[in-house]
Design a protein around this motif. Structure first.
Motif, short mmCIF file in Angstrom:
data_model
loop_
_atom_site.label_atom_id
_atom_site.label_comp_id
_atom_site.label_asym_id
_atom_site.label_seq_id
_atom_site.Cartn_x
_atom_site.Cartn_y
_atom_site.Cartn_z
N LEU A 156 -5.91 -2.40 -19.25
CA LEU A 156 -6.85 -1.28 -19.38
C LEU A 156 -6.04 0.00 -19.62
O LEU A 156 -5.03 0.24 -18.95
CB LEU A 156 -7.68 -1.14 -18.10
CG LEU A 156 -8.55 -2.35 -17.74
CD1 LEU A 156 -9.24 -2.14 -16.39
CD2 LEU A 156 -9.61 -2.62 -18.84
N ILE A 157 -6.51 0.78 -20.58
CA ILE A 157 -5.83 2.03 -20.94
C ILE A 157 -6.78 3.17 -20.59
O ILE A 157 -7.90 3.24 -21.10
CB ILE A 157 -5.53 2.05 -22.46
CG1 ILE A 157 -4.69 0.82 -22.84
CG2 ILE A 157 -4.83 3.34 -22.87
CD1 ILE A 157 -4.85 0.40 -24.29
N ALA A 158 -6.33 4.04 -19.68
CA ALA A 158 -7.22 5.12 -19.23
C ALA A 158 -7.10 6.32 -20.16
O ALA A 158 -6.00 6.74 -20.51
CB ALA A 158 -6.85 5.53 -17.81
N ALA A 159 -8.26 6.89 -20.54
CA ALA A 159 -8.27 8.05 -21.43
C ALA A 159 -9.28 9.08 -20.95
O ALA A 159 -10.30 8.73 -20.36
CB ALA A 159 -8.61 7.61 -22.86
N GLY A 160 -8.98 10.35 -21.22
CA GLY A 160 -9.92 11.42 -20.90
C GLY A 160 -9.37 12.39 -19.89
O GLY A 160 -9.24 12.05 -18.71
N GLY A 161 -8.99 13.57 -20.33
CA GLY A 161 -8.54 14.63 -19.43
C GLY A 161 -7.15 14.43 -18.86
O GLY A 161 -6.76 15.15 -17.95
N ILE A 162 -6.40 13.47 -19.39
CA ILE A 162 -5.04 13.22 -18.87
C ILE A 162 -4.09 14.16 -19.62
O ILE A 162 -3.96 14.08 -20.84
CB ILE A 162 -4.66 11.74 -19.05
CG1 ILE A 162 -5.64 10.88 -18.22
CG2 ILE A 162 -3.20 11.49 -18.65
CD1 ILE A 162 -5.50 9.40 -18.43
N MET A 163 -3.46 15.07 -18.86
CA MET A 163 -2.69 16.14 -19.49
C MET A 163 -1.23 16.20 -19.05
O MET A 163 -0.42 16.82 -19.74
CB MET A 163 -3.33 17.50 -19.18
CG MET A 163 -4.78 17.65 -19.62
SD MET A 163 -4.98 17.58 -21.41
CE MET A 163 -4.42 19.21 -21.88
N ASN A 164 -0.92 15.60 -17.90
CA ASN A 164 0.45 15.79 -17.39
C ASN A 164 0.91 14.55 -16.61
O ASN A 164 0.16 13.58 -16.45
CB ASN A 164 0.51 17.04 -16.50
CG ASN A 164 -0.56 16.99 -15.42
OD1 ASN A 164 -0.78 15.96 -14.81
ND2 ASN A 164 -1.22 18.12 -15.19
N ALA A 165 2.16 14.64 -16.10
CA ALA A 165 2.78 13.50 -15.41
C ALA A 165 1.96 13.06 -14.19
O ALA A 165 1.82 11.87 -13.92
CB ALA A 165 4.19 13.88 -14.98
N GLN A 166 1.40 14.04 -13.51
CA GLN A 166 0.61 13.73 -12.31
C GLN A 166 -0.66 12.93 -12.66
O GLN A 166 -1.00 11.96 -11.99
CB GLN A 166 0.19 15.05 -11.69
CG GLN A 166 0.14 15.05 -10.19
CD GLN A 166 -0.28 16.44 -9.71
OE1 GLN A 166 -0.04 17.45 -10.41
NE2 GLN A 166 -0.91 16.50 -8.57
N ASP A 167 -1.34 13.35 -13.72
CA ASP A 167 -2.55 12.63 -14.17
C ASP A 167 -2.19 11.20 -14.56
O ASP A 167 -2.93 10.25 -14.28
CB ASP A 167 -3.18 13.31 -15.39
CG ASP A 167 -3.65 14.73 -15.11
OD1 ASP A 167 -3.92 15.06 -13.95
OD2 ASP A 167 -3.75 15.52 -16.08
N ILE A 168 -1.05 11.04 -15.22
CA ILE A 168 -0.63 9.70 -15.66
C ILE A 168 -0.38 8.82 -14.44
O ILE A 168 -0.84 7.68 -14.36
CB ILE A 168 0.66 9.79 -16.52
CG1 ILE A 168 0.38 10.55 -17.82
CG2 ILE A 168 1.22 8.40 -16.82
CD1 ILE A 168 1.60 10.81 -18.68
N LYS A 169 0.34 9.39 -13.47
CA LYS A 169 0.69 8.65 -12.25
C LYS A 169 -0.58 8.15 -11.56
O LYS A 169 -0.67 7.00 -11.14
CB LYS A 169 1.48 9.59 -11.33
CG LYS A 169 2.30 8.88 -10.32
CD LYS A 169 3.39 9.80 -9.75
CE LYS A 169 3.88 9.18 -8.46
NZ LYS A 169 3.51 9.92 -7.27
#
Ligand SMILES: Cc1cc2nc3c(=O)[nH]c(=O)nc-3n(C[C@H](O)[C@H](O)[C@H](O)COP(=O)(O)O)c2cc1C
Length: 344
Positions: free
Chosen positions: A211-224
């Motif tokens: 699963l690949i999460a998308a939407g509003g991911i902008m920085n390292a913290q969001d990715i984590k």
């Protein structure tokens, strides 16, 4: 390193989003793939020969993994004359302002999907990703025969389960925060507006494929956060829009950089399908005349002259300023530098 990264030879669990209609350039795809992410060619609005040319130019500069992204066809009937007349009336003053003639909207309203798909089979990219539904069984079979990895897009658990059933290899889960078109299967229904993390949690509980999460991911913290919640990778669009390699027009770039609190809205005004963009004059004014908006993809073709003229005039008033809800300063250096920063 997870199954998804292994299979696609990725250094980072990142898909740089396909962004059709300008933002995706050869250089953006190349920089993404050469940096260890999955670079994506937003090919929805390209004819088959243009897809082949674009990919050839990408391949000349990278042997990294590349995705080609298509919109599944809508095949709508020709729009009734009275509906077109209404749409023309509702936009008459804008076309006058932009010195544009009265448009003559004729089908086809979208590119020929079968020809696009044939070109993908010929090119054999590592990945074919798509939005707006389930790819029919014959196409899935044909892509698999060429060892092309298939990624569908879902905005709900039900859509994700239908994609699993169809045999895709992975799913992009697009939360309501995302910029650009919503991947909702049925163009006519309302938006369930599920956020990226909620959707990921719902799907992770039921689905085993990547699963690949998308939407509003902008920085390292969001990715984590997305990875901790069980995503194999993230897909980011808005964060890359003002990178050096992005092909956004000058007024679009200015609008993106004007404020760190970009005010966005979901709208059908530009294409007839729900999409998230920065509020501007056309988006807000057409919101009051929604009965004059044609179905997708007819509205997309119908507004193209205004969007092009707006760019020429250096104005963002009539442009689709696709952007997600993610706030903060945007990156203006190279995509490769951004990717390095996202994974320090
Ligand atoms: C300018 C722009 C164009 C987009 N075009 C496409 C596209 O052609 N195909 C697609 O699957 N998704 C497209 N998207 C959606 C992205 O794949 C992704 O879902 C979204 O960018 C994620 O949210 P974010 O913008 O907040 O990162 C686009 C997004 C943007 C911002």
């Amino acid at each position: 390193m997870n199954e998804f990264m292994n299979r696609l030879r990725l250094k980072y669990p990142l898909v740089v989003a396909p962004m059709a209609g300008g933002p995706t350039t050869v250089d953006l795809v190349v920089a993404s793939s050469n940096s260890g992410a999955l670079g994506s060619i937003g090919a929805a609005y390209l004819t088959a020969p243009l897809i082949e040319d674009f990919t050839k130019n990408v391949r000349a500069k990278t042997s990294g993994p590349v995705a080609i992204n298509l919109f599944l066809p809508h095949g709508i009937l020709p729009v009734a004359v009275d509906k077109i007349a209404k749409a023309i009336k509702a936009t008459e003053s804008y076309r006058k302002e932009l010195n544009l003639p009265v448009p003559d909207l004729q089908p086809p309203y979208e590119e020929n999907f079968d020809e696009q798909f044939e070109s993908v089979l010929k090119i054999k990219p590592e990945v074919l990703s798509f939005v707006f539904g389930v790819l029919e069984a014959d196409y899935v079979k044909a892509a698999k025969k060429e060892n092309i990895y298939l990624i569908g897009t879902a905005t709900t658990l039900e859509e994700a389960l239908a994609l699993v059933e169809s045999g895709v290899d992975a799913i992009t889960l697009q939360g309501v925060e995302g910029g650009g078109h919503r991947g909702i299967f049925d163009a006519k229904i309302g938006d369930p507006q599920i956020g990226a993390i909620d959707l990921l949690e719902q799907c992770r509980a039921k689905i085993r494929i990547p699963l690949i999460a998308a939407g509003g991911i902008m920085n390292a913290q969001d990715i984590k956060k997305a990875l901790e919640k069980g995503a194999e990778a993230v897909q980011m669009g808005t964060a890359f829009l003002t990178c050096k390699e992005s092909g956004v027009s000058t007024p679009y770039r200015k609008a993106l950089l004007a404020s760190e609190n970009r005010k966005t809205q979901l709208t059908r005004a530009f294409s007839g399908r729900l999409a998230r963009g920065i509020e501007n004059r056309f988006l807000l004014e057409m919101g009051e005349k929604s009965e004059a908006i044609l179905p997708f993809p007819a509205q997309n073709k119908f507004t193209r002259d205004m969007r092009n003229a707006s760019v020429k005039a250096g104005s963002a008033d009539f442009l689709s300023l696709w952007s997600g809800t993610g706030h903060g300063a945007l990156w203006t250096e190279s995509a490769s530098e951004l990717i390095e920063r996202l994974f320090v």
